[in-house]
Design a protein around this motif. Structure first.
Motif, PDB file in Angstrom:
ATOM      1  N   ARG A  79       0.655  -1.210  -0.161  1.00 43.06           N
ATOM      2  CA  ARG A  79      -0.234   0.109  -0.014  1.00 43.06           C
ATOM      3  C   ARG A  79       0.729   1.383  -0.122  1.00 43.06           C
ATOM      4  O   ARG A  79       0.553   2.258  -0.952  1.00 43.06           O
ATOM      5  N   GLU A  80       1.912   1.283   0.963  1.00 45.03           N
ATOM      6  CA  GLU A  80       2.725   2.636   0.912  1.00 45.03           C
ATOM      7  C   GLU A  80       3.491   2.584  -0.312  1.00 45.03           C
ATOM      8  O   GLU A  80       3.763   3.803  -0.838  1.00 45.03           O
ATOM      9  N   LEU A  81       4.172   1.568  -0.722  1.00 43.51           N
ATOM     10  CA  LEU A  81       4.941   1.366  -1.965  1.00 43.51           C
ATOM     11  C   LEU A  81       4.161   1.978  -3.118  1.00 43.51           C
ATOM     12  O   LEU A  81       4.753   2.888  -3.829  1.00 43.51           O
ATOM     13  N   GLY A  82       3.110   1.650  -3.293  1.00 41.73           N
ATOM     14  CA  GLY A  82       2.236   2.010  -4.543  1.00 41.73           C
ATOM     15  C   GLY A  82       1.819   3.149  -4.750  1.00 41.73           C
ATOM     16  O   GLY A  82       1.843   4.209  -5.442  1.00 41.73           O
ATOM     17  N   LEU A  83       1.387   3.886  -3.530  1.00 41.33           N
ATOM     18  CA  LEU A  83       0.884   5.060  -3.470  1.00 41.33           C
ATOM     19  C   LEU A  83       1.976   6.222  -3.635  1.00 41.33           C
ATOM     20  O   LEU A  83       2.016   7.298  -4.158  1.00 41.33           O
ATOM     21  N   HIS A  84       3.293   5.815  -2.822  1.00 46.01           N
ATOM     22  CA  HIS A  84       4.618   6.575  -3.403  1.00 46.01           C
ATOM     23  C   HIS A  84       4.893   6.535  -4.873  1.00 46.01           C
ATOM     24  O   HIS A  84       5.086   7.794  -5.543  1.00 46.01           O
ATOM     25  N   LEU A  85       4.916   5.468  -5.551  1.00 47.76           N
ATOM     26  CA  LEU A  85       5.173   5.370  -6.812  1.00 47.76           C
ATOM     27  C   LEU A  85       4.324   6.043  -7.764  1.00 47.76           C
ATOM     28  O   LEU A  85       4.606   6.714  -8.960  1.00 47.76           O
ATOM     29  N   LEU A  86       3.146   5.971  -7.595  1.00 45.74           N
ATOM     30  CA  LEU A  86       2.095   6.961  -8.275  1.00 45.74           C
ATOM     31  C   LEU A  86       2.164   8.267  -7.986  1.00 45.74           C
ATOM     32  O   LEU A  86       1.980   8.937  -9.005  1.00 45.74           O
ATOM     33  N   GLN A  87       2.621   8.572  -6.975  1.00 49.79           N
ATOM     34  CA  GLN A  87       2.426  10.252  -6.436  1.00 49.79           C
ATOM     35  C   GLN A  87       3.943  10.879  -7.030  1.00 49.79           C
ATOM     36  O   GLN A  87       4.077  11.969  -7.492  1.00 49.79           O
ATOM     37  N   SER A  88       5.060   9.865  -7.452  1.00 58.00           N
ATOM     38  CA  SER A  88       6.455  10.093  -7.917  1.00 58.00           C
ATOM     39  C   SER A  88       6.536   9.871  -9.352  1.00 58.00           C
ATOM     40  O   SER A  88       7.464   9.630  -9.836  1.00 58.00           O
ATOM     41  N   TRP A  89       5.427   9.668 -10.255  1.00 55.38           N
ATOM     42  CA  TRP A  89       5.599   9.133 -11.454  1.00 55.38           C
ATOM     43  C   TRP A  89       6.175   9.982 -12.475  1.00 55.38           C
ATOM     44  O   TRP A  89       6.044  11.258 -12.476  1.00 55.38           O
ATOM     45  N   PRO A  90       7.488   9.649 -12.989  1.00 60.14           N
ATOM     46  CA  PRO A  90       8.271  10.497 -13.685  1.00 60.14           C
ATOM     47  C   PRO A  90       7.897  10.925 -15.232  1.00 60.14           C
ATOM     48  O   PRO A  90       7.083  10.016 -15.780  1.00 60.14           O
ATOM     49  N   VAL A  91       8.252  11.908 -15.488  1.00 60.98           N
ATOM     50  CA  VAL A  91       8.161  12.302 -16.872  1.00 60.98           C
ATOM     51  C   VAL A  91       8.926  11.478 -17.858  1.00 60.98           C
ATOM     52  O   VAL A  91      10.189  11.389 -17.579  1.00 60.98           O
ATOM     53  N   PRO A  92       8.415  10.801 -18.922  1.00 60.97           N
ATOM     54  CA  PRO A  92       9.270   9.957 -19.724  1.00 60.97           C
ATOM     55  C   PRO A  92      10.664  10.630 -20.268  1.00 60.97           C
ATOM     56  O   PRO A  92      10.232  11.772 -20.788  1.00 60.97           O
ATOM     57  N   THR A  93      11.482   9.918 -20.158  1.00 65.44           N
ATOM     58  CA  THR A  93      12.786  10.731 -20.803  1.00 65.44           C
ATOM     59  C   THR A  93      13.006  10.044 -22.276  1.00 65.44           C
ATOM     60  O   THR A  93      13.796  10.706 -22.929  1.00 65.44           O
ATOM     61  N   ARG A  94      12.629   8.777 -22.445  1.00 61.01           N
ATOM     62  CA  ARG A  94      12.944   8.398 -24.066  1.00 61.01           C
ATOM     63  C   ARG A  94      11.473   7.916 -24.313  1.00 61.01           C
ATOM     64  O   ARG A  94      11.095   6.896 -24.300  1.00 61.01           O
ATOM     65  N   VAL A  95      10.684   8.917 -24.980  1.00 63.37           N
ATOM     66  CA  VAL A  95       9.434   8.661 -25.499  1.00 63.37           C
ATOM     67  C   VAL A  95       9.619   7.529 -26.652  1.00 63.37           C
ATOM     68  O   VAL A  95      10.036   7.810 -27.680  1.00 63.37           O
ATOM     69  N   ALA A  96       8.783   6.700 -26.563  1.00 62.11           N
ATOM     70  CA  ALA A  96       8.757   5.511 -27.670  1.00 62.11           C
ATOM     71  C   ALA A  96       7.400   4.867 -27.614  1.00 62.11           C
ATOM     72  O   ALA A  96       6.490   4.831 -26.967  1.00 62.11           O
ATOM     73  N   VAL A  97       7.194   3.824 -28.584  1.00 66.21           N
ATOM     74  CA  VAL A  97       6.481   2.994 -28.754  1.00 66.21           C
ATOM     75  C   VAL A  97       6.515   1.783 -27.909  1.00 66.21           C
ATOM     76  O   VAL A  97       7.770   1.210 -28.044  1.00 66.21           O
ATOM     77  N   VAL A  98       5.695   1.371 -27.106  1.00 66.30           N
ATOM     78  CA  VAL A  98       6.041   0.392 -25.784  1.00 66.30           C
ATOM     79  C   VAL A  98       4.729  -0.428 -25.797  1.00 66.30           C
ATOM     80  O   VAL A  98       3.685  -0.277 -26.278  1.00 66.30           O
ATOM     81  N   HIS A  99       5.361  -1.766 -25.410  1.00 62.08           N
ATOM     82  CA  HIS A  99       4.111  -2.715 -25.380  1.00 62.08           C
ATOM     83  C   HIS A  99       3.269  -2.527 -24.258  1.00 62.08           C
ATOM     84  O   HIS A  99       2.195  -2.632 -24.337  1.00 62.08           O
ATOM     85  N   GLY A 100       3.835  -2.082 -22.862  1.00 65.05           N
ATOM     86  CA  GLY A 100       2.963  -1.842 -22.029  1.00 65.05           C
ATOM     87  C   GLY A 100       2.911  -2.780 -20.619  1.00 65.05           C
ATOM     88  O   GLY A 100       2.774  -2.349 -19.763  1.00 65.05           O
ATOM     89  N   THR A 101       2.767  -3.955 -21.003  1.00 67.14           N
ATOM     90  CA  THR A 101       2.656  -5.035 -20.225  1.00 67.14           C
ATOM     91  C   THR A 101       3.399  -6.394 -20.630  1.00 67.14           C
ATOM     92  O   THR A 101       2.954  -7.572 -20.372  1.00 67.14           O
ATOM     93  N   PHE A 102       4.693  -5.935 -20.807  1.00 70.84           N
ATOM     94  CA  PHE A 102       5.607  -7.130 -21.538  1.00 70.84           C
ATOM     95  C   PHE A 102       5.678  -8.252 -20.214  1.00 70.84           C
ATOM     96  O   PHE A 102       6.462  -7.737 -19.120  1.00 70.84           O
TER      97      PHE A 102
END
Length: 262
Positions: free
Chosen positions: A121-144
């Motif tokens: 719970r704690e880890l998940g909320l932290h990761l959602l709140q700190s979501w980074p701006v993509p540095t290498r925008v690409a076409v990605v699979h998403g759930t590989f």
């Protein structure tokens, strides 16, 4: 998502609330060069509505990795590198990984409090709140993961499956699942380096040149949380799970990942 095989066709029924326009764009991109060179192409780029309103798509049946065959880590890395090198279409939406992760965080938040799973719970909320701006925008699979590899009947080449999460994002996201397992000690060095070696050999660039881990840090922690929840669902008595050895290893890794370094 529910799936059923009919002859040589995989019929997928997507969750309620799936955006038809977004799904249609994903299918169209997966059906068009150069992306379709990496994918088992959908049989139709147009989703249809089932009687209950949920969207249905059709894909060719593919053969998964046989149990007696070594996982094709090198080939998987090369496939992702080729996908990430494709031009990004203007109308392609964000990949489905963030939505999947948000659903995992909601699932973690609903687990019984006061136990070993509180860290999720704690880890998940932290990761959602700190979501980074993509540095290498690409076409990605998403759930590989390795379950997203398949061979068309009568062929030897591995292809990606599951275009319903295809989209725009940081290329590091597709490397995160193997990275998380490697960081937790559940993927051996030889497999990890074969994966990254295949990625580099096909032209893929690590997120931070020469040092792949820093650029993978946030998405790998996300992948770790999702892998942990997937393992917890397989544990007896879930959602009050009796932990398997694998679940214990993953939860210990989540404790480390919830700190500054892991």
């Amino acid at each position: 998502m529910r799936q059923q095989v009919v002859d040589d066709v995989i019929v997928s029924k997507h969750p309620a609330g799936t955006m038809e326009d977004d799904l249609a764009v994903r299918l169209a991109v997966a059906s068009t060069d150069p992306v379709r060179r990496s994918f088992a192409p959908p049989l139709s780029a147009i989703p249809v509505a089932a009687p209950d309103g949920r969207l249905v798509t059709l894909a060719p049946r593919t053969h998964p990795i046989p149990d007696d065959e070594p996982p094709p880590w090198h080939e998987a890395g090369a496939l992702l590198a080729r996908l990430h090198s494709c031009p990004v279409p203007d109308d392609l939406p964000e990949h489905g990984g963030r939505q999947q992760f948000a659903a995992a965080v909601a699932e973690a938040d609903a687990l019984h409090p006061g136990g070993s799973t509180d860290v999720l719970r704690e880890l998940g909320l932290h990761l959602l709140q700190s979501w980074p701006v993509p540095t290498r925008v690409a076409v990605v699979h998403g759930t590989f993961d390795l379950g997203r590899l398949g061979r068309l009947p009568g062929t030897d080449a591995w292809l990606l499956t599951g275009p319903h999460t295809l989209g725009v994002g940081d290329a590091a996201w597709d490397l995160a699942g193997p990275a998380a397992l490697w960081g937790a000690g559940l993927l051996d060095d030889a497999s990890w380096f074969a994966f990254m070696g295949g990625y580099a050999a096909a032209g893929g660039r690590t997120p931070t040149e020469g040092q792949p881990w820093p650029g993978l840090d946030h998405p790998a922690r996300c992948a770790l949380l999702m892998a942990t929840l997937a393992e917890l669902r397989r544990c007896p008595a879930y959602p009050l799970p009796k932990l398997t050895p694998t679940a214990e290893v993953l939860l210990a890794a989540c404790v480390k990942a919830n700190g500054r370094r892991w």
